[in-house]
Design a protein around this motif. Structure first.
Motif, PDB file in Angstrom:
ATOM      1  N   LYS A  53      11.038  -1.506  -7.958  1.00 52.72           N
ATOM      2  CA  LYS A  53      10.725  -1.371  -9.379  1.00 52.72           C
ATOM      3  C   LYS A  53      11.997  -1.322 -10.214  1.00 52.72           C
ATOM      4  O   LYS A  53      12.873  -0.490  -9.958  1.00 52.72           O
ATOM      5  CB  LYS A  53       9.924  -0.089  -9.634  1.00 52.72           C
ATOM      6  CG  LYS A  53       8.641  -0.004  -8.835  1.00 52.72           C
ATOM      7  CD  LYS A  53       7.785   1.189  -9.234  1.00 52.72           C
ATOM      8  CE  LYS A  53       6.487   1.161  -8.431  1.00 52.72           C
ATOM      9  NZ  LYS A  53       5.534   2.206  -8.862  1.00 52.72           N
ATOM     10  N   GLU A  88      10.241   2.071  -3.240  1.00 53.97           N
ATOM     11  CA  GLU A  88       9.116   2.983  -3.060  1.00 53.97           C
ATOM     12  C   GLU A  88       8.234   2.585  -1.888  1.00 53.97           C
ATOM     13  O   GLU A  88       8.025   1.407  -1.624  1.00 53.97           O
ATOM     14  CB  GLU A  88       8.302   2.990  -4.358  1.00 53.97           C
ATOM     15  CG  GLU A  88       7.201   4.000  -4.404  1.00 53.97           C
ATOM     16  CD  GLU A  88       6.599   4.086  -5.807  1.00 53.97           C
ATOM     17  OE1 GLU A  88       7.197   4.751  -6.675  1.00 53.97           O
ATOM     18  OE2 GLU A  88       5.560   3.463  -6.032  1.00 53.97           O
ATOM     19  N   GLU A 124      -6.787   0.922  -7.014  1.00 59.76           N
ATOM     20  CA  GLU A 124      -6.134   1.477  -8.197  1.00 59.76           C
ATOM     21  C   GLU A 124      -7.163   1.862  -9.252  1.00 59.76           C
ATOM     22  O   GLU A 124      -8.171   1.180  -9.436  1.00 59.76           O
ATOM     23  CB  GLU A 124      -5.204   0.437  -8.803  1.00 59.76           C
ATOM     24  CG  GLU A 124      -3.948   0.264  -8.011  1.00 59.76           C
ATOM     25  CD  GLU A 124      -2.981  -0.641  -8.742  1.00 59.76           C
ATOM     26  OE1 GLU A 124      -2.854  -1.798  -8.309  1.00 59.76           O
ATOM     27  OE2 GLU A 124      -2.375  -0.214  -9.740  1.00 59.76           O
ATOM     28  N   GLU A 170       2.359   5.211 -11.699  1.00 57.96           N
ATOM     29  CA  GLU A 170       3.133   5.159 -12.936  1.00 57.96           C
ATOM     30  C   GLU A 170       2.369   5.884 -14.033  1.00 57.96           C
ATOM     31  O   GLU A 170       1.157   6.058 -13.955  1.00 57.96           O
ATOM     32  CB  GLU A 170       3.341   3.708 -13.388  1.00 57.96           C
ATOM     33  CG  GLU A 170       2.028   3.025 -13.741  1.00 57.96           C
ATOM     34  CD  GLU A 170       2.154   1.774 -14.601  1.00 57.96           C
ATOM     35  OE1 GLU A 170       3.238   1.511 -15.133  1.00 57.96           O
ATOM     36  OE2 GLU A 170       1.146   1.076 -14.752  1.00 57.96           O
TER      37      GLU A 170
HETATM   38  P1  AMP Z   1       3.664   0.193 -11.811  1.00 56.77           P
HETATM   39  O1  AMP Z   1       4.230  -0.482 -13.027  1.00 56.77           O
HETATM   40  O2  AMP Z   1       4.585   1.160 -11.200  1.00 56.77           O
HETATM   41  O3  AMP Z   1       2.265   0.720 -12.018  1.00 56.77           O
HETATM   42  O4  AMP Z   1       3.428  -0.983 -10.777  1.00 56.77           O
HETATM   43  C1  AMP Z   1       2.664  -2.104 -11.121  1.00 56.77           C
HETATM   44  C2  AMP Z   1       1.683  -2.412 -10.035  1.00 56.77           C
HETATM   45  O5  AMP Z   1       2.343  -2.592  -8.789  1.00 56.77           O
HETATM   46  C3  AMP Z   1       0.680  -1.329  -9.777  1.00 56.77           C
HETATM   47  O6  AMP Z   1      -0.380  -1.387 -10.671  1.00 56.77           O
HETATM   48  C4  AMP Z   1       0.273  -1.639  -8.347  1.00 56.77           C
HETATM   49  O7  AMP Z   1      -0.627  -2.719  -8.305  1.00 56.77           O
HETATM   50  C5  AMP Z   1       1.550  -2.079  -7.734  1.00 56.77           C
HETATM   51  N1  AMP Z   1       2.231  -0.939  -7.123  1.00 56.77           N
HETATM   52  C6  AMP Z   1       3.173  -0.154  -7.706  1.00 56.77           C
HETATM   53  N2  AMP Z   1       3.603   0.801  -6.877  1.00 56.77           N
HETATM   54  C7  AMP Z   1       2.931   0.640  -5.720  1.00 56.77           C
HETATM   55  C8  AMP Z   1       2.933   1.328  -4.454  1.00 56.77           C
HETATM   56  N3  AMP Z   1       3.750   2.360  -4.220  1.00 56.77           N
HETATM   57  N4  AMP Z   1       2.103   0.873  -3.501  1.00 56.77           N
HETATM   58  C9  AMP Z   1       1.289  -0.190  -3.714  1.00 56.77           C
HETATM   59  N5  AMP Z   1       1.255  -0.870  -4.870  1.00 56.77           N
HETATM   60  C10 AMP Z   1       2.052  -0.475  -5.871  1.00 56.77           C
END
Ligand code: AMP
Ligand code: GLY
Length: 405
Positions: A143, A177, A184, A275
């Protein structure tokens, strides 16, 4: 009252559409708005993206209430500026909005607050991140630290993909991560700093392709049917995630107000926060506003408990050619009027020949139905009426909810 909505996407069109139905709203304004919002209110282009430009607009239209849609004005301090001038505005302060603006900050915050979240390491450079890879195995999640409109996150299946991803991420800190499997859920609450009002849970569909395949986008569709979480799950999310988050924000001297969005992964060991967003989700808001059966102003200002229509709602995002890469614009859009659904506009503009595409996510085609399958069918029947060159959309929005019916 006069109400001003800041923003110009599908989320803001849905907010404006719902506000238009409030008996308390006299005049409705949006800055900058979009052609869809222009059909139900007045759109005003701000002189710049500075918070000051929005304040000038709020003054000139005598806004009694301002609602901020996107993260950028929040991160720029629009709420601080308005409050300093004693103007009523819905959103978090600049410091509180840090929860979304920085992945590194929000990860450290969650650890401090004791909020369940995947294991992670922070790297200052791609070189350092490379060293962290072995610790997490594959798939691994990478990220970018800063705001990236939902596109700064890469899930790498193996080392080759991870190295390519590290080379492609914008310069800055990187969060490496642990990958979590599961479903979700977008869990959004509204808080005035004291009272917490949970909205119905929704599910977004982040990946570009059917079956959650391909790169992540800002969101390709959402649904809201009242069955995504059980009452027990909702209570445990409030108790273990939302309240500790708000308490920690207070303890840190940055009390949170406005919409707080927890992006959750429902794992076998309970919900974990992937997040925070310091705002409503897009396209979650389209599904939420469609199903909301209460006066939105009364929810925001008087703390009324929101009521939801029993019929589920489904929003299918129709995106432009090549989204989520650099998109082509200027394709003429037809068929919205007779589609039979509520079509929330996002990346649109008026060109010489009428409505045309102007961005990645173009429309949010939103419908309800007697059950979830009915809502899905109605939304897709409406999409069939709409046309522009290169239009693309997922065919499976809402399908993951059918198992609960
Ligand atoms: P975020 O902006 O951190 O929510 O990440 C965007 C998308 O990436 C999320 O909605 C998930 O689909 C995927 N994602 C983020 N972190 C993870 C994780 N630790 N494990 C699996 N999928 C993730
Ligand atoms: N739909 C996800 C988001 O608004 O961030």
């Amino acid at each position: 009252m006069n109400v001003l909505v800041i923003g110009g996407g599908g989320r803001e069109h849905a907010l404006a559409w719902r506000l238009r139905r409030s008996p308390q709203v006299k005049q409705l304004f949006a800055a900058p708005g979009n052609p869809g919002i222009a059909g139900i209110g007045q759109c005003i282009k701000p002189a710049s993206v500075d918070p000051d430009s929005y304040l000038q607009i709020a003054r000139s239209v005598e806004a009694d209430l301002t609602i901020v849609g996107p993260e950028a004005p929040l991160a720029a301090g629009v709420v601080d500026l308005f409050r300093g001038q004693r103007r009523r505005i819905i959103g978090p302060t600049r410091q509180a909005a840090q929860l979304e603006a920085s992945k590194v900050f929000s990860k450290q915050f969650m650890l401090r607050a004791g909020v369940p979240t995947p294991r992670a390491a922070t790297a200052r450079t791609p070189e350092e991140a490379k060293k962290n890879l072995d610790e997490f195995g594959f798939p691994v999640v990478l990220k970018a630290d800063g705001l990236a409109a939902g596109k700064g996150v890469i899930i790498a299946e193996d080392k080759t993909q991870a190295l390519a991803a590290l080379a492609s991420l914008p310069v800055g800190q990187i969060v490496v991560e642990e990958f979590l499997a599961g479903e979700e859920v977008s869990f959004i609450v509204f808080t005035d700093g004291d009272k917490v009002i949970p909205l119905e849970a929704t599910q977004d569909h982040k990946a570009i392709g059917d079956g959650d395949q391909g790169p992540n986008t800002g969101g390709m569709g959402a649904y809201c049917d009242g069955r995504i979480l059980s009452p027990e799950q909702t209570q445990s999310i409030l108790g273990e995630i939302i309240h500790p988050t708000l308490e920690q924000m207070k303890a840190d001297g940055t009390p949170y107000t406005g919409f707080l969005y927890a992006g959750l992964m429902m794992t076998s060991s309970g919900p974990k926060v992937l997040e925070y967003n310091a705002r409503l989700g897009d396209p979650e808001t389209q599904a939420l506003m469609h199903r909301l059966d209460s006066d939105l102003v009364a929810v925001l200002l008087d703390g009324h408990k929101p009521q939801w229509r029993p019929e589920p709602s489904v929003c299918v995002v129709v995106a432009a050619h090549d989204y989520p890469r650099e998109v082509r614009t200027g394709d003429r859009i037809t068929g919205i009027e007779n589609s039979g659904a509520e079509v929330f506009q996002a990346g649109t503009r008026i060109g010489p020949n009428g409505l045309e595409t102007a961005g990645g996510r173009v429309l949010g085609v939103t419908a309800s139905g007697k059950d979830l399958q009915g809502a899905i069918d109605n939304a897709y029947a409406a999409v069939e009426h709409i046309h522009f060159d290169g239009m693309k959309y997922r065919k499976d929005i809402g399908r993951k909810g059918l198992k609960r019916w």
